[in-house]
Design an enzyme around this catalytic site. Structure first.
Site, mmCIF file in Angstrom:
data_model
loop_
_atom_site.group_PDB
_atom_site.id
_atom_site.type_symbol
_atom_site.label_atom_id
_atom_site.label_comp_id
_atom_site.label_asym_id
_atom_site.label_seq_id
_atom_site.Cartn_x
_atom_site.Cartn_y
_atom_site.Cartn_z
ATOM 1 N N ASP A 55 106.720 69.009 68.595
ATOM 2 C CA ASP A 55 106.710 68.369 67.281
ATOM 3 C C ASP A 55 105.263 67.955 66.938
ATOM 4 O O ASP A 55 104.515 67.516 67.819
ATOM 5 C CB ASP A 55 107.625 67.126 67.373
ATOM 6 C CG ASP A 55 107.836 66.444 66.048
ATOM 7 O OD1 ASP A 55 107.823 67.124 65.006
ATOM 8 O OD2 ASP A 55 108.046 65.209 66.059
ATOM 9 N N HIS A 57 111.543 65.347 58.083
ATOM 10 C CA HIS A 57 111.011 64.422 59.101
ATOM 11 C C HIS A 57 111.394 62.996 58.695
ATOM 12 O O HIS A 57 111.868 62.763 57.590
ATOM 13 C CB HIS A 57 109.482 64.553 59.190
ATOM 14 C CG HIS A 57 109.038 65.765 59.949
ATOM 15 N ND1 HIS A 57 108.297 65.700 61.097
ATOM 16 C CD2 HIS A 57 109.267 67.084 59.729
ATOM 17 C CE1 HIS A 57 108.080 66.916 61.554
ATOM 18 N NE2 HIS A 57 108.647 67.785 60.735
ATOM 19 N N GLY A 58 111.157 62.048 59.619
ATOM 20 C CA GLY A 58 111.408 60.640 59.278
ATOM 21 C C GLY A 58 112.874 60.337 59.086
ATOM 22 O O GLY A 58 113.253 59.577 58.189
ATOM 23 N N GLY A 59 113.718 60.904 59.951
ATOM 24 C CA GLY A 59 115.168 60.745 59.776
ATOM 25 C C GLY A 59 115.691 59.332 59.997
ATOM 26 O O GLY A 59 116.726 58.963 59.436
HETATM 27 P P1 13P Z 1 111.553 58.975 62.732
HETATM 28 O O1 13P Z 1 110.789 58.320 63.833
HETATM 29 O O2 13P Z 1 111.451 58.241 61.441
HETATM 30 O O3 13P Z 1 112.976 59.255 63.111
HETATM 31 O O4 13P Z 1 110.851 60.379 62.453
HETATM 32 C C1 13P Z 1 111.049 61.422 63.329
HETATM 33 C C2 13P Z 1 110.163 62.574 63.024
HETATM 34 O O5 13P Z 1 110.041 62.991 61.912
HETATM 35 C C3 13P Z 1 109.488 63.199 64.150
HETATM 36 O O6 13P Z 1 108.676 64.227 63.724
#
Ligand code: 13P
Length: 282
Positions: free
Chosen positions: A81, A205-207
């Site tokens: 990632d 991203h940023g789930g």
């Molecule tokens: P979060 O930490 O907000 O779940 O984001 C995960 C992410 O997008 C990792 O690339």
């Protein structure tokens, strides 16, 4: 079973679900996430971001992730990632990761395109898939900097996808890494436009902290990979804290079990929301 991320995402594009991509930092998290996927008969992605490798060195955690994927009863892709540097991307490929992300979202568009093409060439001999990002997802993967969010311009996404032919494209539609200060509301108007212009599977991203109904709308609208990191770490830490508070952790192996349970519960919850259960095709 270790699989290519591209195959998982293309399969998800033919149906109405998304594949969860869970960030892990140790063996207990790997085991918890895979246990949840096996129970739901769901394909999943295991991932680690380059900024986290100071805690979990790639040469150690990478072989563990690949081995766990091979042993799993469901399809598991192993993904780097937010790859930032070519040597790290190269090491992930050498270790058998089936996909890598090159994050050039901070670069001017032309440079992001050129670097992504370079990474695609690196990944080709390994048969590995490549994810790229366009626009700026807010926050940062390890909370060290507060990157301002900038929504993806649909026309730029179209040009990027055409010129690179990348396997998966991460978009910025109001999402941010880490815990949100206020409930986020995603820009589905922008997502709809991108979806009509880009045929590659899209990535959110940023789930952590996104409302379940917005996740559902996302996978109805072309998002086929959803990244979850902070929620995993928080769930593991909470499980351990609650275990101590309840007097259930009396020694190291109780701690180990509590960590696995935290990762399992978080993955189970997200697999249900993403409707991935029952889609494991081995
Ligand atoms: P979060 O930490 O907000 O779940 O984001 C995960 C992410 O997008 C990792 O690339």
């Amino acid at each position: 079973m270790l699989v290519n991320m591209k195959d998982l995402l293309l399969q998800a594009q033919t149906a109405d679900y998304a594949v969860g991509s869970f960030s892990i930092a140790n063996m207990e998290m790997v085991r918890g996430v895979i246990a949840a996927a096996e129970e739901a008969n769901a394909p999943i992605i295991l991932q680690i971001a380059e900024v986290r490798l100071n805690h979990s060195p790639l040469a150690l955690i990478g072989p563990l992730m690949v081995a766990a994927a091979k042993e799993a009863k469901v399809p598991v892709a192993v993904h780097l990632d937010h790859g930032l540097t070519l040597p790290t991307i190269q090491l992930a490929l050498d270790l058998g990761f089936t996909s890598v992300m090159f994050d050039g979202s901070h670069l001017p568009l032309d440079e992001n395109i050129a670097m992504t093409k370079k990474v695609i060439e690196m990944a080709k001999p390994y048969g590995a898939a490549v994810e790229a990002e366009i626009g700026c997802v807010g926050g940062s993967e390890d909370g060290s900097v507060d990157i301002a969010m900038r929504c993806t311009a649909p026309a730029e996404a179209e040009r990027f996808a055409k010129e690179t032919n990348v396997d998966a494209l991460a978009v910025a539609i109001g999402n941010a890494h880490g815990n949100y200060k206020d409930t986020p509301h995603l820009r589905f108007d922008i997502l709809e436009q991108i979806r009509t212009l880009v045929s590659a599977p899209l990535v959110l991203h940023g789930g952590t902290g996104i409302l379940p109904e917005e996740f559902v709308r996302c996978y109805h609208t072309g998002i086929k990979k959803i990244n979850i990191a902070t929620a995993t770490f928080d769930a593991v830490e909470r499980s351990v804290r609650e275990g101590y508070a309840a007097g259930a952790i009396k020694g190291y192996y109780d701690l180990h079990t509590a960590e696995i349970r935290g990762a399992y519960e978080n993955a189970k919850k997200h697999i249900e929301i993403f409707a991935t259960g029952g889609h494991a095709v081995c």
